[in-house]
Scaffold this active site. Structure first.
Site, short mmCIF file in Angstrom:
data_model
loop_
_atom_site.label_atom_id
_atom_site.label_comp_id
_atom_site.label_asym_id
_atom_site.label_seq_id
_atom_site.Cartn_x
_atom_site.Cartn_y
_atom_site.Cartn_z
CE1 TYR A 434 0.67 0.03 4.42
CE2 TYR A 434 -1.61 -0.57 4.77
CZ TYR A 434 -0.36 -0.31 5.27
OH TYR A 434 -0.17 -0.40 6.60
CD GLU A 435 -0.48 5.14 1.84
OE1 GLU A 435 -0.45 6.00 0.95
OE2 GLU A 435 -1.47 4.95 2.56
N GLY A 436 1.46 2.89 -2.64
CA GLY A 436 2.34 2.71 -3.79
C GLY A 436 3.15 1.44 -3.61
#
Lengths: 592, 592
Positions: A434-436
């Site tokens: 997550y978050e890229g």
């Protein structure tokens, strides 16, 4: 059940012996005396050890449930959340104006680690609120800040980030959620968002969603995206909570881990939203939130490894199995503890040297943010911008690998859920995504950050490492075990960068094919640099006759392990990078 | 839901183009014509694709349950097990005398891969039976074989291995389970065993437990251990099932994965057992079972990676996200498929090149076993004994890492259980642990196998690689991309071995501290060698005008990827090994 003890001593070492906080001249750092930071960290530690850690497996086992549109968190979460609220923990590093304490970000980071290590899923409710607050601080009007922030800082209301849709995650230009302008200046938001962490729950009065959506006239791709505040319950001008907004939870996802956090499908059915920041420039505001979130996720990587390591260490000391090859070390018992065996040591040292190195890197990164925010130091800003994808990508990849190693120390018992070691690995796994996803971090690093400001931050990094080596070359205790390997690793990194530059224009795939290896190579160099800094601080402390010689000797030995056994990875990454795009791209997509 | 397709073409390539089965002169190999093996593999593939694979997530979600002492397997398992029985799959490579088909072990291995890839937890019921059969074949009397084997070969009865106890796994010398001799020659077995895979279930009439226990007079440690057959239900001289024996399931463990397999705590309360093999020499008989089991677990490592890879590949082809940096490849759509991105390619190529290399290594290893069994080839036996810990340890470590990479290709969707990618990783994780945790494999390799027969097998391995390189040096297509990197990697391996030999006596910890790295270094060299063999076979096929040029060109390109991007790991492992024991052992146990 796993235990957790806050590593206060190590944190104090970083704040005072390595970063020398009070001497930095950064506004707000002068008050960070040893006793003061110790008091904060001890207090956070107490809460983490006695309240949050015991709820970690409860959250994993029970998970969250959706009943009649309401999300219920696991047993005990609500009470624990009250304690976080009552302690004012969320506002620690937020502006006093909105109810915070305005302490430096580095202190928020240290406390954050303690909370994440003890209960990652639980801490995300607070963590996402923190991110949302920062986005509102950066992009909101004064009225918006006054309306939304005080209740969010106090955690009466929590926040979320709504980016992903079923058909797009990384490629946000594809989002379909629509924002229709209304006569009163608000918007009607319609669409579906997925993977919304802390999307809904029963611990706060309201949930403030920050939602990316497309308003008319913005054009194609990411250019047309705007950011909106969409509250779960409407809030009137006096700040009173009113009717339910047209946003609802479609379902809670069944995930590999972080079961204690409700990962929601959010449905917006003409929900009222308020534009935040400029129209059609939502990506910019979102990135404020993303950047802090990425550092927070990088922290999760090593914080989970820390918690897993502590338990692996206990197990290795307690479990009797086999004999040391050099002769019985527990002759009174029928076997020696696992920790006598070199391969068990290897795993423990891998974990310990990574966690302590990553903690240093993260605290140092947080101090760069403080330099940027509080001193307006542009070089520090450039540097942390460059290193954010490294902190996120490298630390979560290796952090996860370390939770797997910690699990491995337990043998068969590590695979049994009851022991809790599986949970550390399952929870840590999300941080790589997550978050890229980490591939996107690598792309950001190689495709954007390296070339930012004409390559100035990257050059500044090399200069910094080079100067450090030069300044300390006369120090024999540092030279062979620390400076020489650091120099070699740094050379590998420069060679990789040179290769990218040479290939850059004519063969962009060459850099992209090596991006993930470059991120890891960079991460190792950063941790090598951190270990050199720590070794220096510890040798100085020893020379000054420190009362805690064992701590500093251990620190130096742990650093030597990292330099001797972990840093050689740079050569492998460089070799892979130099092989270029050809081996990676040789196959036609159909030929796989 | 994940899909699975049996890789029959690749298996055929290995059997016929690489191993050239029919030309080996191994008894039983002459009948392995292309059509014959294709028919078997297609049939196994059909069963795996249509019956076993669809049950994989059912097993994960439902798990097994214990009710009133009876273990129930997940929905559909019983019916699928009937199909395995009806097809005679378990007896494929077992003696005709007991109802098997006596096909070579390499065929059993190929079929095993297909079953494991499609449903690992399910296949373990059969797999453990197979191991137990082999132990009885090796150590049992003629009467014992006649009594137990036919029903086990047919899977009317299944088998288990009972080694671990709550306080000991690796260190079997510590076991407490007791065997008291009875007047009729049988024994009363009393004790508790844990982590017993397929310990009980509702798919067979009887469960035949092979149990390690201590009979009086055997002395301390592993010397006092004997092996016993303990049936769940007593069996009379006519083979009829009688009363329940005093063995029961204490509980089913909650695990990280392989939920479809019942991992049981088994309680023996004076259960009737029959000595198998010599009294006090149970470890020897157990190792027969263990060795095959270790190969089987090494197979699980890459078989799970294969299944995960197939799905990651589909996803990378289907999911539209972002644009190729070199220009849109799907200009008609609003984004390109993931597979255009170099970092996605990197992950897919990592997986593909590992899986195909490991498959070759495993099939080649199985063919060595056939050489040993069917030709009495002692050199082959020495070689596979040396390489068994490499196949087990290296392939399960990397196999797990590859399932994690496959999951990573899915981004956020990989973390959602519904997609099935989490299950591949959770299931694959156990293979690094059971049948001897990978650290124990490394210890076995470095502490025992390297020095076995005065180092003859290790020397034979180097000789074999060296001869291959020499014989093919004139082949320009092989030289730069395959032979040179193989030579370099092989040199790293020799340097590591030399270091161990030099340190060996005076500092045994130096070898042990490097054991895990050595196992990985060895594994990479083996896969490099396999890729060189495959590249040779494929270039010959191309030169001979193969009708399937794309297959062979793809094979060579995949191999070049392995040599260029994976093999450089050997340098890192060597550097770690050469740093010796000091960095690993520097800390006092108290100082951690």
């Amino acid at each position: 059940m796993p235990r957790y003890t806050a590593p206060v001593k190590d944190m104090q070492f970083l704040l005072h012996d390595v970063l020398k906080a009070t001497e930095t001249g950064i506004p707000g750092y002068a008050e960070l005396e040893r006793d003061f930071t110790a008091a904060i960290l001890d207090e956070a530690g107490k809460l983490a050890e006695s309240v949050l850690a015991p709820l970690n497996s409860v959250g994993d086992t029970e998970g969250c449930r959706l009943e009649n549109g309401i999300v219920y968190t696991p047993t005990g979460f609500k009470e624990a959340f009250e304690q976080i609220k009552d302690g004012g923990w969320n506002g620690l590093d937020l502006p006093e104006e909105y109810g915070g304490q305005n302490l430096p970000y580095v202190i928020g980071t240290a406390v954050g680690e303690v909370f994440v290590s003890s209960n990652m899923a639980f801490n995300m409710y607070q963590g996402l609120t923190h991110g949302a607050i920062n986005a509102i601080l950066a992009a909101g009007t004064e009225e918006q800040k006054a309306k939304w922030l005080p209740k969010m800082v106090s955690l009466d209301w929590t926040g979320t980030m709504n980016l992903t849709e079923p058909h797009c995650g990384t490629d946000l230009g594809l989002i379909r959620t629509k924002a229709e302008p209304q006569d009163d200046g608000s918007y009607k938001i319609t669409g579906q968002k997925i993977f919304i962490s802390a999307g809904d729950h029963d611990m706060s009065e309201n949930v403030i969603h920050l939602v990316l959506a497309k308003a008319p006239g913005g054009g194609e791709g990411t250019k047309g995206i705007s950011l909106f505040i969409v509250p779960k319950f409407m809030v009137d001008d006096e700040g009173k909570i009113g009717a339910r907004n047209a946003v609802s939870v479609g379902k809670i996802e069944e995930k590999m881990g972080i079961h204690g956090n409700a990962t929601c499908v959010m449905n917006y059915d003409g929900a009222t939203g308020y534009l935040i920041g400029e129209l059609h420039k939502g990506m910019k505001a979102m990135f404020v939130m993303m950047n802090e979130a990425r550092l927070g996720v990088g922290l999760q990587g090593y914080a989970q490894a820390e918690a897993a390591y502590q338990n692996a260490l206990d197990y290795a000391r307690d479990r009797l199995q086999g004999r040391a090859v050099t002769g019985a070390e527990n002759p009174g018992g029928n076997a020696d503890p696992l920790i006598v065996h070199p391969d068990i040591r290897r795993m423990l040292m891998d974990q310990k040297s990574f966690v302590e190195g990553a903690r240093a890197f993260t605290f140092w990164g947080a101090h760069l943010i403080d330099r940027g925010h509080r001193l307006g130091d542009k070089e520090a800003e450039g540097l942390i911008s460059l290193l954010t994808p490294v902190i996120k990508g490298f630390q979560t990849d290796i952090g996860f690998a370390m939770t797997v190693e910690a699990q491995q120390v337990y043998g068969g018992h590590g695979y049994i859920e009851e022991q809790g070691m599986s949970q550390f690995a399952r929870d840590a796994r999300i941080a790589m995504i997550y978050e890229g996803a980490n591939g996107v971090q690598a792309l950001d690093l190689v495709g954007r950050k390296l070339a930012a400001e004409g390559g100035k931050p990257a050059m500044a990094f090399f200069e910094m490492v080079k100067s450090f080596i030069k300044e300390n070359e006369g120090n024999e205790a540092l030279k062979a075990p620390f400076l020489e390997p650091l120099k070699a690793a740094s050379k590998d990194l420069q060679a990789a960068m040179m290769f990218f530059m040479q290939q850059g224009m004519k063969n962009p795939n060459a850099a992209l094919a090596g991006s993930s290896d470059f991120m890891h190579l960079f991460g190792h160099v950063c941790l090598g640099y951190m270990w050199a800094l720590m070794a220096k601080a510890s040798s100085e402390a020893l020379a000054a006759g420190s009362a805690d010689a064992t701590f500093h000797e251990t620190k130096i030995k742990t650093g030597r392990y990292y330099m001797a056994r972990r840093l050689p990875a740079t050569g492998m990454h460089l070799a892979r990078i130099l092989s270029g795009a050809e081996p990676v791209m040789a196959l036609e997509a159909e030929a796989f």
